[in-house]
Scaffold this active site. Structure first.
Site, mmCIF file in Angstrom:
data_model
loop_
_atom_site.group_PDB
_atom_site.id
_atom_site.type_symbol
_atom_site.label_atom_id
_atom_site.label_comp_id
_atom_site.label_asym_id
_atom_site.label_seq_id
_atom_site.Cartn_x
_atom_site.Cartn_y
_atom_site.Cartn_z
ATOM 1 N N GLY A 88 0.815 -1.215 0.000
ATOM 2 C CA GLY A 88 0.000 0.000 0.000
ATOM 3 C C GLY A 88 0.843 1.257 0.000
ATOM 4 N N PHE A 89 1.850 1.312 0.891
ATOM 5 C CA PHE A 89 2.771 2.445 1.008
ATOM 6 C C PHE A 89 2.039 3.766 1.223
ATOM 7 C CE2 PHE A 89 4.852 -0.549 -2.083
ATOM 8 C CZ PHE A 89 5.677 -1.141 -1.150
ATOM 9 N N ILE A 147 -0.057 -5.191 5.537
ATOM 10 C CA ILE A 147 0.197 -4.759 4.167
ATOM 11 C C ILE A 147 1.513 -5.336 3.644
ATOM 12 C CG2 ILE A 147 -1.206 -2.693 4.372
ATOM 13 C CD1 ILE A 147 1.289 -1.063 4.854
ATOM 14 N N GLY A 148 1.866 -6.501 4.191
ATOM 15 C CA GLY A 148 3.139 -7.115 3.863
ATOM 16 C C GLY A 148 4.199 -6.816 4.899
ATOM 17 N N THR A 149 3.778 -6.225 6.018
ATOM 18 C CA THR A 149 4.706 -5.749 7.034
ATOM 19 C C THR A 149 4.946 -6.737 8.174
ATOM 20 O OG1 THR A 149 2.779 -4.593 7.919
ATOM 21 C CG2 THR A 149 4.316 -3.302 6.633
ATOM 22 N N GLY A 183 1.645 1.665 13.168
ATOM 23 C CA GLY A 183 0.895 0.416 13.215
ATOM 24 C C GLY A 183 1.439 -0.616 14.176
ATOM 25 N N GLY A 195 7.993 2.611 15.650
ATOM 26 C CA GLY A 195 7.923 2.125 14.278
ATOM 27 C C GLY A 195 9.277 2.202 13.604
ATOM 28 N N GLY A 249 9.347 1.013 9.810
ATOM 29 C CA GLY A 249 9.154 0.775 8.381
ATOM 30 C C GLY A 249 9.304 2.012 7.517
ATOM 31 N N GLU A 250 9.049 3.200 8.077
ATOM 32 C CA GLU A 250 9.214 4.428 7.308
ATOM 33 C C GLU A 250 10.581 5.066 7.561
ATOM 34 O OE1 GLU A 250 5.817 6.986 7.698
ATOM 35 O OE2 GLU A 250 4.462 5.439 6.988
#
Length: 735
Positions: free
Chosen positions: A244-245, A471-473, A514, A692, A694-695
């Site tokens: 999704g990103f 979302i693949g995370t 998330g 978090g 991932g970002e």
């Protein structure tokens, strides 16, 4: 559960399951093809029809005529939905333009019709028979041309567009060493593997939409609002998402049109946006123009730092807030940031992985390198010198954790930074000019209220239900790890169910909030379940220990399963975050190191090595966290070297709106990547003491690549992507 005091020792700190590198429990379902994505619920409902979306052929204006006769007469066609027959539609809270246009057209490829037919091929063929006449209006499509007309965003568009501390203008004028440079980042596409797709089915007045959406509660609310339904009559189901990103944070045209089509033909309808529609019909990361001014003392201490950014959007849209990191990353007494927004008639700009910081650091971290060179300092040393342990805009407010210097130091040691040539364009390897680059990584730690329901059955199995998405995370796995740790169980005794709006509302997948928020919500629910189990077994909840499937307290021990022998025990709670983030600034930090080779004759750039060092609180699952960071590093490499949605400034659309024209990195583009996580917990963040990551992994990567190219060639490029044409005529002479 209210989280308003720092976390103390709790069951998560046992680290029997949490913190271990764990295979993703959803992996076998995905690799065998048994995980149903949004378009693949083939066996869940019979008699599915297919919808094909027709996008507007102009960027601004109105439809004057739409001839549907030939399309309606085409084989297999069941109905055609347009604004004329769709009924009253409201605009949702999370989209800027209407998801079904007409007669007014807000942007190119705005959905203006849905053809529903027995097969996809029939729907597609009929869609091309629709004849549409337009009255086009002059639009604004060029950010550079509209920059002068940009204005300060409203409070609704941006919570804090401008900041000022001290007197930046005076301090900058007085600075012995100065930089004043402008940088450009282009529009970017999310380009996720799975397209936006939905299947809608009605049961009376109740609507179920199987869709690909990152934020289930937001999505259900917007579907209900758009269609004029009660929120409780809308159910969204999205257990597996193929990326999704940020592009799937909000409901898009596929979900609304599938619902309208299904209501019209009284049978399930499935709609997937074609890849060309992905570029212009959905959202993208907006382009930016950024001016950065930095003043320092002769020995390199920043005295003045100013960062201005311009971006564009549709009327009512928000800016790309590329100055966020500059407010917090480096020391400096006199400071200024400004955000300006131009009105553009391009498709909607919105969140994409690390919105704000990703493009902001692409500019800032080149500027920091340029400044280091001006004062004659090593770029790593310059960054470390200007570190701060307090919020530079509010020095009374310290960071809860800030291992920025450690990220820089460890990264330099591991990457072999000492071997970097201080003089650009002097290190060669055969035909390649070789250079190293560095950049800081920064992303704020955001949290969201998040709930979960946990159920213990007589088999001793705990089932977790929350509308959190994966979302693949790796959400399935870290949620299972959290429940297993809390209840003293192995992972195979935990079942996780996600992505259903009938489950408790979670944080959802976005903003890097998330993982930390959703697991904290599961933690809260498990605290209640532990209390209920202990009382059921006649044990003291305050002293009960849960381990190896047993519950122990006061010298007694009973099996966990025994508590649910007569009936399941269910507990539900949510984590609500207090004002700890106001007392201490919560952020994540990192350092990116990159080595590139640039062909002396062709200016071809090849990334040779990449390293990310991250300080992001407790890492719940190092294996999936590493996967997230290397994926983010790959996206950063793409942003540096190839990604750009090319704007046709005459017609107002993105020309390369598919994966044939929008280039993203492939395996051959990405070399060996290393990731190091610093040992860190942050009790101010959540009961999980996590943050978090991932970002954070994308933040700064583009600039590290750009800085490495400069070190290799001596060519400073301030406009992304760094393609051959920006290097070739400036390459150093071949020996």
């Amino acid at each position: 559960m209210k989280f308003d005091t720092p976390a103390t020792i709790n069951p998560i700190d046992q680290l029997k399951v949490v913190g271990k590198p764990t295979d993703r429990i959803d992996g076998p379902f995905k690799t065998t093809g048994s995980a149903p994505y949004a378009y693949e619920w083939h066996d869940s409902m019979r008699n599915q029809a297919y919808g094909y979306v027709v996008g507007a052929g102009i960027a601004k204006g109105r439809i004057t005529r739409m001839d549907l006769a030939a399309a309606k007469a085409a084989p297999g066609v069941l109905t055609i939905i347009t604004a004329d027959n769709a009924g009253k539609l409201e605009k949702g809270d999370y989209n800027v333009a209407k998801l079904l246009g007409g007669p007014e057209v807000d942007h190119y490829h705005q959905a203006i019709a849905l053809v529903v037919a027995e097969t996809f091929e029939q729907a597609r063929a009929a869609a091309y028979l629709i004849q549409v006449d337009y009255a086009a209006s002059a639009g604004k499509f060029d950010l550079e041309a509209e920059k002068a007309s940009a204005t300060k965003p409203s409070p609704k568009q941006s919570e804090k567009p401008d900041t000022a501390v001290g007197n930046f203008a005076s301090a900058f004028d007085a600075a012995p060493v100065k930089l004043d440079a402008t940088y450009h980042t282009p529009d970017h596409s999310h380009a996720m593997m799975e397209p936006h797709a939905s299947i809608a089915v009605w049961q009376g007045s109740k609507l179920t939409v199987y869709t690909s959406n990152q934020m289930i509660a937001w999505g259900a609310g917007d579907v209900a609002k758009t269609l004029g339904l009660k929120k409780e009559d809308v159910r969204l189901i999205s257990p597996y998402i193929g990326g999704g990103f940020g592009g799937k944070l909000f409901v898009r045209a596929d979900a609304i049109l599938a619902a309208l089509g299904a209501r019209a033909v009284k049978r399930p309808v499935k709609v997937a946006l074609t890849r060309p529609l992905m570029g212009n019909n959905t959202t993208h990361r907006p382009a930016t123009i950024q001016r950065i001014r930095i003043g320092t003392t002769p020995d390199g201490k920043i005295t003045a730092i100013g960062h201005e950014t311009w971006s564009g959007n549709l009327e009512g849209g928000s800016p790309e807030e590329a100055v966020q990191q500059t407010r917090l990353l480096y020391a400096g007494a006199d400071r200024m940031t400004q955000t300006r927004l131009a009105l553009l008639d391009l498709p909607e700009g919105n969140a994409m992985r690390a919105p704000g910081e990703a493009p902001g650091l692409m500019a800032l971290e080149i500027a920091i390198d340029e400044m280091a060179e001006k004062v004659g300092m090593d770029p790593v040393a310059f960054r470390v010198l200007n570190d701060t342990q307090v919020d530079p805009e509010d020095p009374k407010r310290p960071f809860s954790q800030r291992q920025f210097k450690e990220c820089m130091r460890i990264g330099a040691e591991q990457f072999g930074w000492s071997k970097r040539s201080a003089k650009p364009a002097t290190l060669r390897d055969g035909r390649w000019l070789v250079g190293m680059g560095v950049a800081s990584a920064f992303r704020n730690n955001l949290t969201m209220t998040s709930g979960a329901r946990v159920r213990l059955d007589k088999r001793g199995i705990v089932t977790v239900e929350t509308d959190m998405t994966d979302i693949g995370t790796g959400s399935y796995t870290i949620i299972a790890q959290t429940a297993a740790e809390m209840m003293g169980l192995p992972l195979d005794k935990v079942m996780v169910r996600l992505g259903d709006s009938s489950f408790p509302v979670s944080a959802g997948s976005g903003g890097q909030w998330g993982a930390n928020s959703s697991t904290a919500g599961v933690y809260a629910a498990c605290v209640k379940l532990r209390e209920a189990v202990a009382r059921k077994l006649g044990l003291d909840p305050a002293t009960a220990e849960f381990t190896d499937g047993q519950v122990r307290a006061g010298g007694r021990s009973q099996s966990l399963a025994a508590a649910a022998r007569s009936a399941d025990i269910v507990a539900e709670d949510k984590i609500e975050f207090g004002d700890l983030s106001k007392k201490m600034q919560q952020s994540t930090f990192g350092a990116h190191y990159v080595e590139v080779g640039v062909d002396m004759a062709t200016a071809e750039v090849r990334i040779r090595r990449m390293l990310a060092v991250c300080a992001a609180g407790r890492i719940i699952n190092p294996k999936s966290a590493r996967s997230q960071v290397i994926g983010a590093m790959t996206m950063g490499a793409g942003a540096a070297l190839m990604e750009e949605l090319a704007v046709d400034t005459r017609r107002g659309f993105f020309v390369n709106h598919d994966l044939a024209g929008y280039e993203v990195p492939v395996h051959a583009d990405i070399p060996h990547q290393d990731v190091i996580f610093l040992d860190e917990t942050d009790p101010m963040s959540s009961p999980m003491k996590a943050k978090g990551v991932g970002e954070l992994g994308i933040c700064g990567v583009g600039a590290a690549v750009a800085n490495a190219i400069y070190n290799a060639t001596g060519i400073r490029v301030r406009e992304y992507p760094i393609t051959l044409d920006k290097l070739l005529d400036r390459m150093p002479a071949m020996a």
